[in-house]
Design a protein around this motif. Structure first.
Motif, PDB file in Angstrom:
ATOM      1  N   ARG A 119       8.482  -4.340  18.813  1.00 23.45           N
ATOM      2  CA  ARG A 119       9.252  -3.282  18.949  1.00 23.45           C
ATOM      3  C   ARG A 119      10.701  -3.335  18.288  1.00 23.45           C
ATOM      4  O   ARG A 119      11.264  -2.185  17.886  1.00 23.45           O
ATOM      5  CB  ARG A 119       9.266  -2.790  20.438  1.00 23.45           C
ATOM      6  N   THR A 120      11.392  -4.250  18.614  1.00 26.59           N
ATOM      7  CA  THR A 120      12.575  -4.506  18.037  1.00 26.59           C
ATOM      8  C   THR A 120      12.767  -4.367  16.701  1.00 26.59           C
ATOM      9  O   THR A 120      13.660  -3.587  16.043  1.00 26.59           O
ATOM     10  CB  THR A 120      13.200  -5.830  18.344  1.00 26.59           C
ATOM     11  N   HIS A 121      11.846  -4.926  15.727  1.00 27.24           N
ATOM     12  CA  HIS A 121      11.966  -4.461  14.441  1.00 27.24           C
ATOM     13  C   HIS A 121      11.090  -3.404  13.941  1.00 27.24           C
ATOM     14  O   HIS A 121      10.827  -3.401  12.717  1.00 27.24           O
ATOM     15  CB  HIS A 121      11.722  -5.908  13.732  1.00 27.24           C
ATOM     16  N   ARG A 122      10.123  -2.966  14.609  1.00 24.21           N
ATOM     17  CA  ARG A 122       9.222  -2.020  14.496  1.00 24.21           C
ATOM     18  C   ARG A 122       8.028  -2.464  13.492  1.00 24.21           C
ATOM     19  O   ARG A 122       8.055  -1.960  12.661  1.00 24.21           O
ATOM     20  CB  ARG A 122       9.809  -0.574  14.352  1.00 24.21           C
ATOM     21  N   LEU A 123       7.599  -3.661  13.889  1.00 26.90           N
ATOM     22  CA  LEU A 123       6.593  -4.073  13.251  1.00 26.90           C
ATOM     23  C   LEU A 123       5.181  -4.133  13.953  1.00 26.90           C
ATOM     24  O   LEU A 123       5.082  -4.542  15.097  1.00 26.90           O
ATOM     25  CB  LEU A 123       6.678  -5.526  12.561  1.00 26.90           C
ATOM     26  N   ALA A 128       7.773  -0.119  10.356  1.00 21.14           N
ATOM     27  CA  ALA A 128       8.086   1.313  10.696  1.00 21.14           C
ATOM     28  C   ALA A 128       9.860   1.429  11.030  1.00 21.14           C
ATOM     29  O   ALA A 128      10.110   2.085  11.969  1.00 21.14           O
ATOM     30  CB  ALA A 128       7.436   1.593  11.803  1.00 21.14           C
ATOM     31  N   GLU A 129      10.329   0.258  10.335  1.00 25.28           N
ATOM     32  CA  GLU A 129      12.037   0.202  10.802  1.00 25.28           C
ATOM     33  C   GLU A 129      12.515   1.731  10.601  1.00 25.28           C
ATOM     34  O   GLU A 129      13.578   1.656  11.481  1.00 25.28           O
ATOM     35  CB  GLU A 129      12.456  -0.946   9.700  1.00 25.28           C
ATOM     36  N   LEU A 130      12.237   2.337   9.644  1.00 33.48           N
ATOM     37  CA  LEU A 130      12.990   3.521   9.253  1.00 33.48           C
ATOM     38  C   LEU A 130      12.432   4.656  10.526  1.00 33.48           C
ATOM     39  O   LEU A 130      13.330   5.773  10.327  1.00 33.48           O
ATOM     40  CB  LEU A 130      12.638   4.244   8.041  1.00 33.48           C
ATOM     41  N   GLU A 131      11.572   4.509  11.111  1.00 39.57           N
ATOM     42  CA  GLU A 131      11.130   5.617  12.179  1.00 39.57           C
ATOM     43  C   GLU A 131      11.640   5.098  13.541  1.00 39.57           C
ATOM     44  O   GLU A 131      12.029   4.083  13.834  1.00 39.57           O
ATOM     45  CB  GLU A 131       9.656   5.647  12.295  1.00 39.57           C
ATOM     46  N   ILE A 150       0.786  -1.380   0.013  1.00 34.20           N
ATOM     47  CA  ILE A 150      -0.093  -0.059  -0.003  1.00 34.20           C
ATOM     48  C   ILE A 150       1.086   1.245  -0.072  1.00 34.20           C
ATOM     49  O   ILE A 150       1.760   1.341   0.824  1.00 34.20           O
ATOM     50  CB  ILE A 150      -0.840  -0.120   1.372  1.00 34.20           C
ATOM     51  N   SER A 151       0.494   2.310  -0.808  1.00 32.80           N
ATOM     52  CA  SER A 151       1.472   3.316  -0.932  1.00 32.80           C
ATOM     53  C   SER A 151       1.319   4.043   0.478  1.00 32.80           C
ATOM     54  O   SER A 151       0.385   4.526   0.910  1.00 32.80           O
ATOM     55  CB  SER A 151       0.894   4.507  -1.962  1.00 32.80           C
ATOM     56  N   PRO A 152       2.607   4.531   0.770  1.00 38.01           N
ATOM     57  CA  PRO A 152       2.847   5.298   2.350  1.00 38.01           C
ATOM     58  C   PRO A 152       2.638   6.638   2.174  1.00 38.01           C
ATOM     59  O   PRO A 152       3.092   7.374   3.281  1.00 38.01           O
ATOM     60  CB  PRO A 152       4.002   4.738   2.827  1.00 38.01           C
ATOM     61  N   ASP A 153       2.405   7.266   1.041  1.00 38.71           N
ATOM     62  CA  ASP A 153       2.431   8.701   0.947  1.00 38.71           C
ATOM     63  C   ASP A 153       3.778   9.156   1.261  1.00 38.71           C
ATOM     64  O   ASP A 153       4.802   8.555   0.642  1.00 38.71           O
ATOM     65  CB  ASP A 153       1.316   9.230   1.622  1.00 38.71           C
ATOM     66  N   ALA A 154       4.098  10.341   1.995  1.00 44.57           N
ATOM     67  CA  ALA A 154       5.201  10.914   2.333  1.00 44.57           C
ATOM     68  C   ALA A 154       5.763  10.227   3.589  1.00 44.57           C
ATOM     69  O   ALA A 154       6.817  10.655   4.044  1.00 44.57           O
ATOM     70  CB  ALA A 154       5.013  12.388   2.510  1.00 44.57           C
ATOM     71  N   SER A 155       5.208   9.120   3.928  1.00 43.29           N
ATOM     72  CA  SER A 155       5.536   8.386   5.212  1.00 43.29           C
ATOM     73  C   SER A 155       6.893   7.700   5.020  1.00 43.29           C
ATOM     74  O   SER A 155       7.150   7.169   4.065  1.00 43.29           O
ATOM     75  CB  SER A 155       4.654   7.581   5.894  1.00 43.29           C
ATOM     76  N   ASN A 156       7.656   7.378   6.030  1.00 45.78           N
ATOM     77  CA  ASN A 156       8.731   6.553   6.173  1.00 45.78           C
ATOM     78  C   ASN A 156       8.302   4.903   6.471  1.00 45.78           C
ATOM     79  O   ASN A 156       9.332   4.026   6.151  1.00 45.78           O
ATOM     80  CB  ASN A 156      10.014   6.901   7.088  1.00 45.78           C
ATOM     81  N   ARG A 157       7.118   4.764   6.776  1.00 47.11           N
ATOM     82  CA  ARG A 157       6.624   3.453   6.983  1.00 47.11           C
ATOM     83  C   ARG A 157       6.393   2.851   5.617  1.00 47.11           C
ATOM     84  O   ARG A 157       5.825   3.576   4.585  1.00 47.11           O
ATOM     85  CB  ARG A 157       5.582   3.935   8.004  1.00 47.11           C
ATOM     86  N   LYS A 158       6.276   1.486   5.864  1.00 50.47           N
ATOM     87  CA  LYS A 158       5.739   0.714   4.614  1.00 50.47           C
ATOM     88  C   LYS A 158       4.515   0.153   5.197  1.00 50.47           C
ATOM     89  O   LYS A 158       4.426  -0.438   6.341  1.00 50.47           O
ATOM     90  CB  LYS A 158       6.890  -0.336   4.364  1.00 50.47           C
ATOM     91  N   TYR A 159       3.492  -0.293   4.215  1.00 49.37           N
ATOM     92  CA  TYR A 159       2.217  -0.952   4.747  1.00 49.37           C
ATOM     93  C   TYR A 159       2.135  -1.971   3.402  1.00 49.37           C
ATOM     94  O   TYR A 159       2.295  -1.819   2.619  1.00 49.37           O
ATOM     95  CB  TYR A 159       1.235   0.239   4.565  1.00 49.37           C
TER      96      TYR A 159
END
Length: 321
Positions: free
Chosen positions: A79-83, A46-49, A22-31
């Protein structure tokens, strides 16, 4: 699908047949949307956040659901991998619905107004507060645009002082929880729920406490799309009525936050465009129009002369794009 995702989903007991980004727009998150015969869910990466942002998403989601609003339920988190594995609120956002049928605008926007009023009537959360100092500091992305910075170095401190004074005199002393990115691309219609809960809420990890008009401005002056002026005015009146506020008392905060938000957005767009995300250039003319509208108001007019050259330089940079 990578091994980290597979391990997380296996531990979560979530089986799926298909996975679609799914497109995340301007976010650093992937969906990713995961589907199977038993239903669907959303995988958020949210690994990049920062861990702080990850925790904030979880805290705010839980709070929103606790007050009868509709954030995604969190099925599992790492939380470790921010998933996170999240409830799928729906396939289409308000924005996508309105592209199909613009006649839905009054219903969708009115429901969003009711959602904001419910949010602001809640007990609130301990979050950072958007003081005049912070709101001024948030404008750094605009003043750091090279074409802007080159013509403000001798005048920047005066502009900052005037902006700080604007926020100090225009914003109410009341501070309520603000979603911060409240617009139709972050809202989902949930017809099986009632009242404000019909509005599913996405992308709220940056929530802070601010003047109640912050989310109102974000929703009604959306840089991604136009909104009929009469409908906008009707929605502001609905917001004032639901909150028991005199409509005229909202104007100073609306104008000040309209200026603040859209100057900041111009700076963020410039950074995204420089990174190759050129689709954001499409939104620059509308964002500039909102800034000029704010500067024509009696509340913000003291900044019109100071911002004239920086805005002219910015506009010239994008007029051919």
């Amino acid at each position: 699908m990578n091994d980290v995702y597979d391990t997380f989903l296996t531990k979560s007991d979530w089986a799926y047949d298909h996975i679609v980004p799914i497109s995340p727009d301007a976010s650093n998150r992937k969906y990713f949307r995961l589907t199977s015969c038993s239903g669907s869910a959303i995988l958020m990466d949210a690994e990049l956040e920062s861990p702080k942002s990850f925790d904030a998403f979880q805290d705010v989601a839980n709070y929103l659901n606790s007050i009868g609003l509709s954030a995604p339920e969190i099925y599992a988190s790492d939380r470790t991998h921010r998933l996170m594995l999240l409830q799928d609120l729906g396939v289409r956002t308000f924005a996508q619905d309105l592209e199909i049928d613009q006649a839905l605008e009054p219903e969708r926007y009115k429901a969003a107004i009711s959602m904001l009023c419910r949010l602001q009537a809640g007990p609130g959360m301990k979050r950072s507060v958007a003081t005049p100092d912070n709101l001024t500091e948030m404008l750094n992305p605009f003043f750091e645009v090279p074409e802007v910075a080159n013509c403000t170095h001798g005048n920047l401190q005066l502009m900052r002082t005037k902006l700080h004074e604007l926020f100090n005199r225009s914003l109410s002393k009341q501070s309520t929880l603000s979603l911060r990115d409240c617009h139709v691309e972050n809202l989902v219609w949930m017809p099986n729920r009632t009242g404000p809960a019909r509005v599913g809420i996405l992308d709220f990890q940056d929530a802070f406490n601010c003047d109640p008009c912050y989310d109102l401005v974000s929703l009604l002056w959306d840089v991604r799309r136009d909104l009929d002026d009469d409908l906008r005015e009707s929605l502001i009146n609905s917001f004032a009525f639901e909150k028991g506020i005199d409509r005229t008392r909202l104007s100073p905060a609306i104008n000040a936050l309209k200026l603040q938000r859209n100057l900041r957005i111009l700076g963020i767009f410039d950074r995204l465009i420089s990174q190759g995300k050129t689709k954001y250039a499409t939104f620059v003319p509308r964002t500039l129009r909102y800034v000029h509208q704010a500067l024509e108001s009696e509340d913000c007019m003291t900044l019109k002369a100071d911002l004239s050259l920086p805005l002219e330089r910015y506009e010239r940079k994008y007029e051919s794009q």
